[in-house]
Design an enzyme around this catalytic site. Structure first.
Site, short mmCIF file in Angstrom:
data_model
loop_
_atom_site.label_atom_id
_atom_site.label_comp_id
_atom_site.label_asym_id
_atom_site.label_seq_id
_atom_site.Cartn_x
_atom_site.Cartn_y
_atom_site.Cartn_z
N ARG A 184 1.61 -3.56 11.39
CA ARG A 184 1.95 -4.74 10.58
C ARG A 184 3.13 -5.51 11.18
O ARG A 184 4.01 -6.00 10.47
CB ARG A 184 2.30 -4.33 9.13
N SER A 196 -1.89 -5.20 0.07
CA SER A 196 -0.76 -4.25 0.03
C SER A 196 0.54 -5.04 -0.11
O SER A 196 0.84 -5.88 0.74
CB SER A 196 -0.67 -3.46 1.33
N GLU A 213 5.64 -5.88 2.37
CA GLU A 213 4.82 -6.35 3.48
C GLU A 213 4.62 -7.87 3.37
O GLU A 213 4.47 -8.56 4.36
CB GLU A 213 3.46 -5.62 3.42
N1 EPU Z 1 -2.88 6.68 -2.44
C1 EPU Z 1 -2.56 7.18 -3.69
N2 EPU Z 1 -2.57 6.32 -4.74
C2 EPU Z 1 -2.89 5.03 -4.63
C3 EPU Z 1 -3.21 4.53 -3.36
C4 EPU Z 1 -3.20 5.36 -2.27
O1 EPU Z 1 -2.26 8.35 -3.85
O2 EPU Z 1 -2.87 4.33 -5.65
C5 EPU Z 1 -2.87 7.61 -1.29
C6 EPU Z 1 -4.09 8.49 -1.18
O3 EPU Z 1 -3.64 9.73 -0.72
C7 EPU Z 1 -4.91 7.83 -0.08
C8 EPU Z 1 -3.82 7.28 0.79
O4 EPU Z 1 -2.81 6.87 -0.10
O5 EPU Z 1 -5.69 8.75 0.58
C9 EPU Z 1 -4.23 6.09 1.64
O6 EPU Z 1 -4.80 5.10 0.81
P1 EPU Z 1 -5.79 3.99 1.40
O7 EPU Z 1 -6.75 4.63 2.30
O8 EPU Z 1 -6.27 3.19 0.26
O9 EPU Z 1 -4.88 3.14 2.34
P2 EPU Z 1 -3.41 2.61 2.17
O10 EPU Z 1 -2.49 3.36 3.08
O11 EPU Z 1 -3.04 2.57 0.74
C10 EPU Z 1 -3.69 0.88 4.14
C11 EPU Z 1 -3.43 -0.58 4.36
C12 EPU Z 1 -4.51 -1.42 3.69
C13 EPU Z 1 -5.85 -1.04 4.29
C14 EPU Z 1 -6.06 0.47 4.07
C15 EPU Z 1 -7.31 0.98 4.73
C16 EPU Z 1 -1.03 -0.77 4.58
C17 EPU Z 1 0.24 -1.22 3.94
N3 EPU Z 1 -2.13 -0.94 3.85
O12 EPU Z 1 -3.56 1.11 2.74
O13 EPU Z 1 -4.25 -2.78 4.01
O14 EPU Z 1 -6.91 -1.77 3.70
O15 EPU Z 1 -4.96 1.22 4.64
O16 EPU Z 1 -7.14 1.04 6.09
O17 EPU Z 1 -1.02 -0.26 5.69
C18 EPU Z 1 -3.33 -4.86 3.27
O18 EPU Z 1 -2.57 -4.78 4.24
O19 EPU Z 1 -3.29 -5.82 2.46
C19 EPU Z 1 -4.26 -3.76 3.02
C20 EPU Z 1 -5.01 -3.71 1.93
#
Ligand code: EPU
Length: 337
Positions: A162, A237, A333
């Site tokens: 990012r 995010s 972000e």
């Molecule tokens: N999790 C929770 N609770 C929640 C959300 C997430 O416990 O409410 C934990 C879970 O353990 C899950 C882990 O977080 O397994 C990862 O969650 P997820 O796969 O949904 O991904 P993220 O880390 O929350 C990132 C990006 C997203 C992108 C997804 C998929 C960032 C800040 N965000 O989210 O990007 O779509 O991975 O690759 O890196 C964006 O930038 O707007 C965005 C949506």
């Protein structure tokens, strides 16, 4: 040239915040952009792309320049690869779909990300194991100082998680006008190892996935977890996933044995901010007309007519609580304006 006065920016930001721009113009060519940039009567200018990564906390007292430069062009191709230049004002997801329709592979995992092509390199958009930098060749950007176009190669952009030069040394100095990508025409290299994609493809009964299948899977996952900005205002995010030291993480593991992490380097791990925010009790909480999304704690939402300053205050409360509970600072972000 048509400059409008007192325009609501609500249709121009995915958070659907109703802030006013004192002056507003949409530009559809580089020449028009150059003409607007030299206007001395408007010293205060805000460059607006897809409006998908910003939180407007007040009216903008100046000239908002909406980048609406369109066009997609094949620059060169051989049997295996195609080089494509897309203009900054193209909607990102529509560009992804155009590539998929033409069977050009590489950005299918980035389906349904809101925003425009021109803003995608700024924060090196990424999802489901793929980042923009993986297919990025170069971008052209107009220097605000010299009014000349400069080409930034991938190395120049210094991409990170990012992050890019456009958030660091080049911040506020350039306007990206087009981005050039290299995509595959055959033997597409699929990235399906990200857990959710594999299981989604299984649900779809796909055994040998194509880029079209991967795109469909990503769209289905995003639709199930992330609110559609056309229905509920949001900016994806709101926070970045924090990177912490391994030793710090090991200490946290003693109190929170279920804390997830992803390796970053020998001594560092990334922790999902969504997990921290959920553990802090915020997931799904609603405060009047704004709150935290019920399926993904990383996303703050505007249920209608919320003020940007309310959402900003909520984000600060979340940051303070996460810091108190876990000793981890989480960084926004989205750009706060
Ligand atoms: N999790 C929770 N609770 C929640 C959300 C997430 O416990 O409410 C934990 C879970 O353990 C899950 C882990 O977080 O397994 C990862 O969650 P997820 O796969 O949904 O991904 P993220 O880390 O929350 C990132 C990006 C997203 C992108 C997804 C998929 C960032 C800040 N965000 O989210 O990007 O779509 O991975 O690759 O890196 C964006 O930038 O707007 C965005 C949506």
């Amino acid at each position: 040239m048509h400059i409008e006065e007192n325009i609501s920016l609500k249709p121009y930001n995915t958070f659907s915040i109703d802030a006013l721009a004192s002056f507003f113009i949409s530009v559809s060519s580089i020449d028009e952009l150059k003409q607007v940039l030299v206007l001395k009567e408007y010293p205060n200018k805000l460059i607006l792309g897809g409006g998908s990564n910003m939180l407007l906390t007040k009216d903008f007292k100046g000239l908002v320049i909406h980048i609406n430069i369109k066009g997609i062009e094949i620059v060169s191709e051989n049997d295996n690869f195609v080089t494509i230049k897309a203009c900054a004002g193209e909607n990102w997801h529509e560009f992804v779909l155009w590539c998929i329709d033409n069977d050009f592979g590489g950005i299918e995992n980035l389906s349904l990300i809101p925003g425009n092509v021109g803003t995608a390199p700024i924060q090196n958009i990424g999802a489901y194991g793929v980042e923009l930098k993986d297919t990025f060749v170069s971008c052209e950007a107009l220097s605000l100082e010299s009014q000349t176009l400069k080409t930034f190669t991938k190395a120049d952009c210094n991409f990170g998680y990012r992050n890019s030069i456009f958030k660091q040394q080049a911040k506020g100095k350039y306007i990206i006008t087009s981005v050039t990508f290299i995509l595959s025409k055959k033997k597409h290299k699929l990235h399906v190892n990200y857990g959710a994609i594999t299981s989604q493809l299984k649900t779809m009964h796909v055994i040998q996935p194509t880029i079209q299948d991967v795109s469909k899977a990503v769209i289905a996952i995003r639709e199930s977890k992330l609110p559609n900005p056309k229905e509920i205002g949001n900016s994806g995010s709101f926070f970045k996933n924090p990177v912490i030291s391994k030793s710090n993480f090991d200490k946290l593991l003693q109190d929170f044995s279920d804390i997830p992490s992803y390796p970053v380097s020998v001594g560092e791990v990334k922790v999902p901010a969504g997990w921290l925010i959920e553990k802090a009790g915020f997931k799904g909480k609603q405060f009047g007309n704004y709150g935290i999304h019920k399926e993904q704690a990383l996303v703050l939402v505007n249920y209608g007519n919320a003020k940007g300053s309310d959402i900003l205050n909520l984000s600060k409360l979340i940051q303070k609580t996460v810091k108190r509970l876990f000793g981890i600072s989480i960084e926004a972000e989205v750009n706060i304006l």
